[in-house]
Scaffold this motif. Structure first.
Motif, PDB file in Angstrom:
ATOM      1  N   GLN A   1      13.831 -12.045   3.660  1.00 31.90           N
ATOM      2  CA  GLN A   1      15.212 -11.857   4.095  1.00 31.90           C
ATOM      3  C   GLN A   1      16.125 -12.963   3.550  1.00 31.90           C
ATOM      4  O   GLN A   1      17.251 -12.695   3.119  1.00 31.90           O
ATOM      5  CB  GLN A   1      15.280 -11.794   5.626  1.00 31.90           C
ATOM      6  CG  GLN A   1      14.652 -10.523   6.167  1.00 31.90           C
ATOM      7  CD  GLN A   1      14.747 -10.409   7.680  1.00 31.90           C
ATOM      8  OE1 GLN A   1      15.826 -10.317   8.245  1.00 31.90           O
ATOM      9  NE2 GLN A   1      13.606 -10.425   8.348  1.00 31.90           N
ATOM     10  N   ALA A   2      15.623 -14.193   3.534  1.00 30.27           N
ATOM     11  CA  ALA A   2      16.441 -15.284   2.994  1.00 30.27           C
ATOM     12  C   ALA A   2      16.755 -15.032   1.523  1.00 30.27           C
ATOM     13  O   ALA A   2      17.879 -15.245   1.064  1.00 30.27           O
ATOM     14  CB  ALA A   2      15.714 -16.618   3.154  1.00 30.27           C
ATOM     15  N   ARG A   3      15.767 -14.550   0.794  1.00 32.27           N
ATOM     16  CA  ARG A   3      15.984 -14.296  -0.631  1.00 32.27           C
ATOM     17  C   ARG A   3      16.943 -13.141  -0.836  1.00 32.27           C
ATOM     18  O   ARG A   3      17.816 -13.184  -1.707  1.00 32.27           O
ATOM     19  CB  ARG A   3      14.635 -13.954  -1.286  1.00 32.27           C
ATOM     20  CG  ARG A   3      14.435 -14.637  -2.612  1.00 32.27           C
ATOM     21  CD  ARG A   3      13.147 -14.176  -3.264  1.00 32.27           C
ATOM     22  NE  ARG A   3      13.319 -12.935  -3.982  1.00 32.27           N
ATOM     23  CZ  ARG A   3      12.338 -12.269  -4.580  1.00 32.27           C
ATOM     24  NH1 ARG A   3      11.112 -12.747  -4.534  1.00 32.27           N
ATOM     25  NH2 ARG A   3      12.580 -11.150  -5.202  1.00 32.27           N
TER      26      ARG A   3
ATOM     27  N   CYS B   1       6.797  -0.573   2.791  1.00 33.87           N
ATOM     28  CA  CYS B   1       8.213  -0.337   3.020  1.00 33.87           C
ATOM     29  C   CYS B   1       8.912  -0.318   1.667  1.00 33.87           C
ATOM     30  O   CYS B   1       8.827  -1.288   0.912  1.00 33.87           O
ATOM     31  CB  CYS B   1       8.786  -1.458   3.882  1.00 33.87           C
ATOM     32  SG  CYS B   1      10.599  -1.479   3.903  1.00 33.87           S
ATOM     33  N   PRO B   2       9.582   0.774   1.337  1.00 29.23           N
ATOM     34  CA  PRO B   2      10.189   0.860  -0.005  1.00 29.23           C
ATOM     35  C   PRO B   2      11.246  -0.220  -0.245  1.00 29.23           C
ATOM     36  O   PRO B   2      11.344  -0.734  -1.353  1.00 29.23           O
ATOM     37  CB  PRO B   2      10.811   2.257  -0.024  1.00 29.23           C
ATOM     38  CG  PRO B   2      10.869   2.723   1.383  1.00 29.23           C
ATOM     39  CD  PRO B   2       9.808   1.986   2.130  1.00 29.23           C
ATOM     40  N   ILE B   3      11.983  -0.563   0.791  1.00 38.85           N
ATOM     41  CA  ILE B   3      13.029  -1.577   0.617  1.00 38.85           C
ATOM     42  C   ILE B   3      12.404  -2.961   0.443  1.00 38.85           C
ATOM     43  O   ILE B   3      12.785  -3.726  -0.451  1.00 38.85           O
ATOM     44  CB  ILE B   3      13.995  -1.583   1.820  1.00 38.85           C
ATOM     45  CG1 ILE B   3      14.543  -0.168   2.095  1.00 38.85           C
ATOM     46  CG2 ILE B   3      15.134  -2.565   1.597  1.00 38.85           C
ATOM     47  CD1 ILE B   3      15.294   0.449   0.956  1.00 38.85           C
ATOM     48  N   GLY B   4      11.444  -3.275   1.279  1.00 39.79           N
ATOM     49  CA  GLY B   4      10.780  -4.570   1.169  1.00 39.79           C
ATOM     50  C   GLY B   4      10.122  -4.758  -0.188  1.00 39.79           C
ATOM     51  O   GLY B   4      10.227  -5.826  -0.799  1.00 39.79           O
TER      52      GLY B   4
ATOM     53  N   MET C   1       7.481  -6.324  10.938  1.00 42.86           N
ATOM     54  CA  MET C   1       7.164  -5.086  10.228  1.00 42.86           C
ATOM     55  C   MET C   1       6.816  -5.376   8.775  1.00 42.86           C
ATOM     56  O   MET C   1       5.768  -4.950   8.277  1.00 42.86           O
ATOM     57  CB  MET C   1       8.350  -4.119  10.330  1.00 42.86           C
ATOM     58  CG  MET C   1       8.102  -2.749   9.766  1.00 42.86           C
ATOM     59  SD  MET C   1       8.354  -2.663   7.985  1.00 42.86           S
ATOM     60  CE  MET C   1      10.141  -2.512   7.920  1.00 42.86           C
ATOM     61  N   GLU C   2       7.677  -6.119   8.094  1.00 39.76           N
ATOM     62  CA  GLU C   2       7.467  -6.362   6.662  1.00 39.76           C
ATOM     63  C   GLU C   2       6.205  -7.186   6.404  1.00 39.76           C
ATOM     64  O   GLU C   2       5.455  -6.911   5.467  1.00 39.76           O
ATOM     65  CB  GLU C   2       8.681  -7.070   6.052  1.00 39.76           C
ATOM     66  CG  GLU C   2       9.969  -6.243   6.035  1.00 39.76           C
ATOM     67  CD  GLU C   2       9.933  -5.095   5.032  1.00 39.76           C
ATOM     68  OE1 GLU C   2       8.934  -4.945   4.312  1.00 39.76           O
ATOM     69  OE2 GLU C   2      10.919  -4.342   4.992  1.00 39.76           O
ATOM     70  N   GLY C   3       5.989  -8.184   7.221  1.00 41.82           N
ATOM     71  CA  GLY C   3       4.795  -9.006   7.054  1.00 41.82           C
ATOM     72  C   GLY C   3       3.528  -8.221   7.350  1.00 41.82           C
ATOM     73  O   GLY C   3       2.514  -8.380   6.672  1.00 41.82           O
ATOM     74  N   GLY C   4       3.598  -7.361   8.353  1.00 46.05           N
ATOM     75  CA  GLY C   4       2.439  -6.534   8.687  1.00 46.05           C
ATOM     76  C   GLY C   4       2.135  -5.533   7.594  1.00 46.05           C
ATOM     77  O   GLY C   4       0.973  -5.327   7.219  1.00 46.05           O
TER      78      GLY C   4
END
Lengths: 202, 202
Positions: free
Chosen positions: A169-171, B104-107, B163-166
């Motif tokens: 998120q920071a990036r 996640c497509p955005i991540g 969510m993103e880390g998982g």
DNA sequence: GTCTATAAAAGGATAGAC
DNA sequence: GTCTATCCTTTTATAGAC
């Protein structure tokens, strides 16, 4: 690029930097040649192909986690919980130093490479597992301040998640405050875990 | 590929799927042509270039967050906190359905694109901001069960981070248990926050 | 608005001399 | 082990007819 380095080492070092800056697919073999001042023949003498350089880079990260990351972060920090946050502070500094343009090299590669072959994926996983292992050992040392039934692996992974999500998120927002808020939330999590122990003891 | 779709819509839909499956750089224009059964001329008539397709894809995700993601996840779920976990359960199902191969497509795009131009980065950020906004509104609805001084933006971002880390770890290890442990840790976080409110009230 | 053909460049990799 | 030259493929994008 130091003098005493072998061709192989020069390539791995340059590739580490370039993959971190640009990602794997956006780094061409020509980029690596340019940065190392080597010629194509030397590179392909040292490595069968580009993916083998990636494998060597991931091995270097895996083998370098203590000397490159953990030991510098823990200089002068003895408390196991504070060591966890000192490690996170190291990432915070790296983010801030690069104006939030670059993140965790392993996390970025893990999400960039969708159809990575097993050797690559195994090394990505090993990097995560080792990182989480470092946290787990801190948690074990601080076991008296944490709930007795605590799943240390799960909490170690949660620390990694906090780091990776904060970096992402920071990036994306180019604002380190996103990382800081994530760390603050994790700090609150640890505080609440500790307080629940105090209450049980009382 | 439905009949009533414009060329532009066909391209955006195909690109959404392909970027999710393979990433941006590993998806060639030829891949998009093949999947849409269009010819080069049609694609470049609809879009100036590949990056403009990416922009359209990110706009589609941004504009589709409620109909595509939130509303289906919230079917039959009324409690605001449970709605947060219902959203996360939606990602869990997507991960499990793809054998943990896709995330996640955005991540993924956020970490793949290191030198994204401002339009792209702004849209990635907007996608995150909107997602976090959904969580923030749930937190506002559940305000009576959360600490009065709670930073709702920070906690919303922390939910996204979880969510993103998982997803990142589940995908890397090809094991959804990594995601599940992250969600369990977040649940514990919410539970501890709620209990601290109960104690303050008592 | 869609078709085919093709340009123009970049990318990964190889050959063979030294 | 390193050099130069080059091959072959992929990739993005364009041209011009229909």
């Amino acid at each position: 690029m130091a003098k005493g380095m072998s061709t192989r080492e020069k390539i791995v070092l340059a590739a580490m930097e370039l993959f971190w800056l640009k990602g794997y697919n956006s780094t061409s073999v020509a980029d690596i040649l340019s940065r190392t001042q080597l010629n194509s023949g030397s590179l392909y003498h040292a490595f069968p192909g580009k993916q083998d350089i990636l494998v060597a880079v991931l091995e270097a990260y895996r083998d370098g986690i203590y000397p490159m990351l953990v030991e510098p972060a823990w200089q002068g920090v003895d408390d196991p919980i504070e060591r966890i946050f000192a490690l996170l502070a190291r990432y915070r500094a790296a983010i801030a130093d690069t104006d939030c343009a670059y993140g965790c090299p392993i996390g970025s590669l893990a999400l960039e490479l969708h159809e990575a072959d097993p050797a690559v994926r195994g090394l990505l996983a090993a990097n995560f597992t080792n990182w989480v292992g470092v946290i787990e050992r801190c948690l074990a040392e601080a076991a008296d301040r944490l709930p007795a039934d605590l799943d240390r692996q799960a909490l170690g992974e949660f620390v990694l998640t906090t780091m990776e999500g904060g970096v992402m998120q920071a990036r994306t927002h180019r604002d380190v405050a996103y990382f800081d808020r994530g760390i603050a939330a994790l700090r609150r999590h640890f505080d609440m875990l500790a307080r629940s122990v105090e209450r049980t003891a009382a």
